[in-house]
Design an enzyme around this catalytic site. Structure first.
Site, PDB file in Angstrom:
ATOM      1  N   ASP A 139      -2.579  -1.424  10.665  1.00 20.73           N
ATOM      2  CA  ASP A 139      -2.793  -1.386   9.213  1.00 20.73           C
ATOM      3  C   ASP A 139      -3.405  -2.669   8.650  1.00 20.73           C
ATOM      4  O   ASP A 139      -3.727  -2.731   7.461  1.00 20.73           O
ATOM      5  CB  ASP A 139      -1.464  -1.132   8.477  1.00 20.73           C
ATOM      6  N   LYS A 199       0.854  -1.208   0.000  1.00 19.84           N
ATOM      7  CA  LYS A 199       0.000   0.000   0.000  1.00 19.84           C
ATOM      8  C   LYS A 199       0.881   1.246   0.000  1.00 19.84           C
ATOM      9  O   LYS A 199       2.060   1.195   0.397  1.00 19.84           O
ATOM     10  CB  LYS A 199      -0.944   0.037   1.213  1.00 19.84           C
TER      11      LYS A 199
END
Ligand code: ATP
Length: 298
Positions: free
Chosen positions: A143, A13
């Protein structure tokens, strides 16, 4: 627990926006961040064993014991989805083919963990709902829940409140990892958070109901902290902009820098130019598309 090897891909990401809005008494930082998966993947192969939980990775910075996030995810899934009496007795080997650089601000470990949770749940006939899986993911790391549904998302709170966000242009990114691993804990420790009330207000994101705009919104509060220790990050930003990036910024706590390009061709040209630059001998470069939308699961 499983009968045949399962092969799953775990994407990296980038953070397109990251502002720290405060610090809670328990030490956790409150933030607003826009994250988007990119098409750079670790590949995990889950192989059934007679007993035990094993990790094989071969990367010097990735633990192969119970500290590996993918192993922790497998253990947590089995303990939660199968109460002791019905728990399968067989074991598992997780082989991780690591492509996502480690300590790079690209969320590799978190994504590996989410991929294991999703793969095991699907393989076992979805005993856990998506919200339940995300709750488990949250116990593994801030996350990890982001990677469960896939697609771009805006995270608020301590990163635990997520909402899909798809108003993003279809950029191609050029990722540059300068071969320095950065500790997220170190970056937060060195963050100077003396903010006035007005500054706090300014830190709110202004694109919630609008399209994300590079000139206005590409910002990362952690960037100055990491750049102070690793000035090479600033140098990479300059090079990316000089080679046609519409914007360039560090991802998460670093050290990877991404450049946003309007077409894959422009990203490839910048890749070639940087590759031929003497300074980049030690850097690792990747061209990848943004994965803005949630995948449709058949
Ligand atoms: P974060 O911001 O979560 O630290 P990052 O992208 O900067 O993310 P990661 O590559 O996820 O960093 O690695 C962070 C740490 O997690 C490393 O020190 C590594 O030893 C540990 N780790 C545990 N499991 C894994 C895994 N499966 N892959 C990568 N690192 C892992």
């Amino acid at each position: 627990m499983i009968t045949n090897p399962l092969c799953v891909k775990a994407p990296a990401k980038i953070n397109l926006f990251l502002r720290i809005t405060g610090r809670r008494p328990d030490g956790f930082h409150e933030l607003v961040t826009l994250m988007c998966p990119v098409a750079l993947y670790d590949t995990l192969t889950l192989t059934p064993e007679n007993e035990g939980l094993h990790v094989v990775c071969g990367h010097p910075d990735v633990p192969e014991d119970e500290f590996n996030l993918a192993a922790r995810a497998a253990r947590l899934f089995v303990e939660t989805a199968f109460p002791e009496a019905s728990r399968p007795v067989s074991g598992l080997t997780i082989h991780i083919d690591k492509t996502i650089p480690v300590g790079a601000g690209l969320g590799g470990g978190s994504s590996d963990a989410a991929a294991v949770l999703t793969a095991l749940n699907r393989h076992r006939g979805n005993p856990l709902s998506t919200p339940a899986l995300m709750e488990l993911a949250g116990r593994l790391g801030a996350d990890v829940p982001f990677f469960i549904p896939g697609g771009a998302a805006l995270a608020t709170g301590i990163g635990d409140r997520l909402e899909p966000f798809s108003r993003l242009p279809t950029w191609t990114v050029l990722l540059v990892y300068p071969n320095v691993a950065v500790s997220t804990a170190w970056v937060y420790k060195n963050l100077n958070l003396r903010l006035t009330k007005d500054e706090k207000k300014l830190r709110k994101f202004h694109f919630k109901d609008r399209f994300f705009n590079v000139a206005e919104h590409l910002v990362n509060d952690l960037e100055p902290v990491t750049i102070k220790a690793f000035p090479v990050i600033e140098e990479i930003k300059r090079l990316l902009l000089a080679h046609g990036a519409a914007g360039a910024m560090m991802s998460g706590s670093g050290s990877t820098v991404f450049g946003l390009f309007k077409t894959p061709g422009r990203a490839e040209s910048a890749y070639s130019a940087l590759r031929n630059n003497q300074r980049s001998q030690n850097w690792t470069l990747y061209v990848a598309d943004l994965l803005i939308h949630r995948p449709v699961i058949a």
